[in-house]
Design a protein around this motif. Structure first.
Motif, PDB file in Angstrom:
ATOM      1  N   VAL A  84       0.794  -1.647  -0.153  1.00 58.21           N
ATOM      2  CA  VAL A  84       0.351  -0.153   0.158  1.00 58.21           C
ATOM      3  C   VAL A  84       0.862   0.822  -0.101  1.00 58.21           C
ATOM      4  N   GLU A  85       2.120   0.964   0.880  1.00 54.19           N
ATOM      5  CA  GLU A  85       3.070   2.094   0.765  1.00 54.19           C
ATOM      6  C   GLU A  85       3.313   2.909  -0.925  1.00 54.19           C
ATOM      7  N   LEU A  86       3.778   1.850  -1.346  1.00 54.96           N
ATOM      8  CA  LEU A  86       4.478   2.124  -2.897  1.00 54.96           C
ATOM      9  C   LEU A  86       4.019   2.386  -3.924  1.00 54.96           C
ATOM     10  N   THR A  87       2.633   2.402  -3.220  1.00 57.61           N
ATOM     11  CA  THR A  87       1.401   2.554  -4.213  1.00 57.61           C
ATOM     12  C   THR A  87       0.703   4.067  -3.886  1.00 57.61           C
ATOM     13  N   HIS A  88       0.996   3.980  -2.532  1.00 60.84           N
ATOM     14  CA  HIS A  88       0.260   6.267  -2.505  1.00 60.84           C
ATOM     15  C   HIS A  88       1.957   6.704  -2.349  1.00 60.84           C
ATOM     16  N   GLU A  89       3.042   6.371  -1.858  1.00 61.88           N
ATOM     17  CA  GLU A  89       3.954   7.453  -1.453  1.00 61.88           C
ATOM     18  C   GLU A  89       5.321   7.047  -2.275  1.00 61.88           C
ATOM     19  N   THR A  90       5.492   7.828  -2.521  1.00 67.00           N
ATOM     20  CA  THR A  90       7.239   7.537  -3.727  1.00 67.00           C
ATOM     21  C   THR A  90       8.861   7.108  -2.715  1.00 67.00           C
ATOM     22  N   VAL A  91       7.874   5.718  -2.351  1.00 64.44           N
ATOM     23  CA  VAL A  91       8.790   4.869  -1.142  1.00 64.44           C
ATOM     24  C   VAL A  91       9.068   3.357  -2.704  1.00 64.44           C
ATOM     25  N   GLY A  92      10.076   2.743  -1.736  1.00 53.01           N
ATOM     26  CA  GLY A  92      10.468   1.124  -2.755  1.00 53.01           C
ATOM     27  C   GLY A  92      10.352   0.747  -1.728  1.00 53.01           C
ATOM     28  N   ALA A  93      10.238  -0.846  -1.361  1.00 57.26           N
ATOM     29  CA  ALA A  93      11.469  -1.927  -0.603  1.00 57.26           C
ATOM     30  C   ALA A  93      11.639  -2.525  -1.233  1.00 57.26           C
ATOM     31  N   VAL A  94      12.977  -2.489  -0.353  1.00 57.36           N
ATOM     32  CA  VAL A  94      14.574  -3.083  -0.592  1.00 57.36           C
ATOM     33  C   VAL A  94      14.702  -5.045   0.837  1.00 57.36           C
ATOM     34  N   PHE A  95      14.953  -5.545   0.034  1.00 57.16           N
ATOM     35  CA  PHE A  95      14.881  -7.073   0.605  1.00 57.16           C
ATOM     36  C   PHE A  95      17.183  -7.390  -0.136  1.00 57.16           C
TER      37      PHE A  95
ATOM     38  N   SER B 216      28.068 -12.034   8.647  1.00 55.62           N
ATOM     39  CA  SER B 216      28.533 -10.865   9.589  1.00 55.62           C
ATOM     40  C   SER B 216      27.161 -10.509   9.649  1.00 55.62           C
ATOM     41  N   GLU B 217      26.226  -9.604   8.874  1.00 56.27           N
ATOM     42  CA  GLU B 217      25.371  -9.310   8.575  1.00 56.27           C
ATOM     43  C   GLU B 217      24.193 -10.164   8.016  1.00 56.27           C
ATOM     44  N   PRO B 218      22.484 -10.486   8.630  1.00 54.87           N
ATOM     45  CA  PRO B 218      21.535 -10.745   8.696  1.00 54.87           C
ATOM     46  C   PRO B 218      20.859  -9.797   6.824  1.00 54.87           C
ATOM     47  N   ASP B 219      19.857 -10.796   6.912  1.00 57.96           N
ATOM     48  CA  ASP B 219      18.830 -10.470   5.266  1.00 57.96           C
ATOM     49  C   ASP B 219      18.431  -9.294   5.981  1.00 57.96           C
ATOM     50  N   THR B 220      17.561  -8.346   5.050  1.00 58.47           N
ATOM     51  CA  THR B 220      16.890  -7.013   5.993  1.00 58.47           C
ATOM     52  C   THR B 220      15.738  -6.938   4.212  1.00 58.47           C
ATOM     53  N   PHE B 221      14.994  -6.492   5.385  1.00 59.65           N
ATOM     54  CA  PHE B 221      13.711  -5.986   4.164  1.00 59.65           C
ATOM     55  C   PHE B 221      13.431  -4.754   5.004  1.00 59.65           C
ATOM     56  N   VAL B 222      13.811  -3.428   3.784  1.00 64.09           N
ATOM     57  CA  VAL B 222      13.128  -2.267   4.662  1.00 64.09           C
ATOM     58  C   VAL B 222      12.577  -1.693   3.511  1.00 64.09           C
ATOM     59  N   VAL B 223      11.936  -0.276   3.608  1.00 67.73           N
ATOM     60  CA  VAL B 223      11.073   0.478   2.903  1.00 67.73           C
ATOM     61  C   VAL B 223      11.208   1.925   3.358  1.00 67.73           C
ATOM     62  N   LYS B 224      12.373   2.451   2.171  1.00 68.80           N
ATOM     63  CA  LYS B 224      12.576   3.774   1.289  1.00 68.80           C
ATOM     64  C   LYS B 224      12.487   4.273   0.554  1.00 68.80           C
ATOM     65  N   PRO B 225      12.682   5.751   1.045  1.00 66.86           N
ATOM     66  CA  PRO B 225      12.447   7.065  -0.556  1.00 66.86           C
ATOM     67  C   PRO B 225      13.030   6.168  -1.599  1.00 66.86           C
ATOM     68  N   VAL B 226      12.637   6.243  -2.741  1.00 62.26           N
ATOM     69  CA  VAL B 226      12.969   5.814  -4.246  1.00 62.26           C
ATOM     70  C   VAL B 226      14.453   6.322  -4.430  1.00 62.26           C
ATOM     71  N   ARG B 227      14.192   7.700  -4.370  1.00 62.06           N
ATOM     72  CA  ARG B 227      15.758   8.602  -3.999  1.00 62.06           C
ATOM     73  C   ARG B 227      16.463   8.109  -3.758  1.00 62.06           C
ATOM     74  N   GLU B 228      16.909   7.468  -2.487  1.00 65.88           N
ATOM     75  CA  GLU B 228      18.051   6.751  -1.696  1.00 65.88           C
ATOM     76  C   GLU B 228      17.962   4.500  -1.853  1.00 65.88           C
ATOM     77  N   LEU B 229      17.757   4.947  -2.889  1.00 70.65           N
ATOM     78  CA  LEU B 229      17.778   3.249  -3.823  1.00 70.65           C
ATOM     79  C   LEU B 229      18.618   3.268  -4.099  1.00 70.65           C
ATOM     80  N   ARG B 230      19.553   2.238  -4.322  1.00 69.67           N
ATOM     81  CA  ARG B 230      21.131   2.396  -4.960  1.00 69.67           C
ATOM     82  C   ARG B 230      20.535   2.510  -6.600  1.00 69.67           C
ATOM     83  N   THR B 231      20.601   2.142  -7.625  1.00 70.30           N
ATOM     84  CA  THR B 231      20.492   2.052  -8.819  1.00 70.30           C
ATOM     85  C   THR B 231      21.424   1.236  -9.772  1.00 70.30           C
TER      86      THR B 231
END
Length: 146
Positions: free
Chosen positions: A50-61, A130-145
């Motif tokens: 829902v947040e991905l649809t209504h906000e300028t955010v992306g989900a990252v796993f 050393s680090e666990p897998d993670t899932f996070v929602v963050k602004p699209v501008r902060e996604l690595r492309t």
């Protein structure tokens, strides 16, 4: 007083933030494996979509294994949330992008968030990442492309 509180909450929701000024998606972050039950994971995924649809955010796993990591990003490709751009990055293979339906994103995220930790045998007998897998929602501008 209660109606005043409801009005503030409603106004904050319509403005895309919680009463304390935080956007609703800002606290969507999970490490895997998680201790959440299946219903809680499904609710988290639905909320994220829902947040991905209504906000300028992306989900990252982000999945980490010894000597390798992968990053899968999901960003809404339309205004109704039926199509998503899936960007997958693998340290060894680079970036791959495709468009997938909402159902596929939902199923993939639920599978990723409910999986068990890798066993030592699955990690080729090497020490665990050393680090666990993670899932996070963050602004699209902060996604690595790419």
């Amino acid at each position: 007083m209660a109606s005043e509180r409801r009005s503030k909450t409603r106004a904050a929701h319509q403005a895309g933030t919680t009463p304390d000024g935080q956007a609703p998606w800002e606290d969507i972050e999970v490490t895997v494996p998680t201790d959440r039950d299946h219903a809680s994971v499904v609710a988290l995924v639905e909320c994220s979509l829902v947040e991905l649809t209504h906000e300028t955010v992306g989900a990252v796993f982000i999945s980490r294994q010894v000597g390798r990591s992968t990053r899968t990003q999901y960003v809404a490709a339309d205004d109704v949330g039926e199509q998503f751009q899936k960007r997958h990055f693998d340290d060894r293979l680079g970036w791959h992008e495709t468009t997938v339906p909402r159902r596929t994103v939902r199923d993939e995220l639920i599978t990723q968030l409910t999986r068990s930790p890798s066993t030592p045998a699955e990690r080729s007998g090497e020490r665990a990442a050393s680090e666990p897998d993670t899932f996070v929602v963050k602004p699209v501008r902060e996604l690595r492309t790419p």
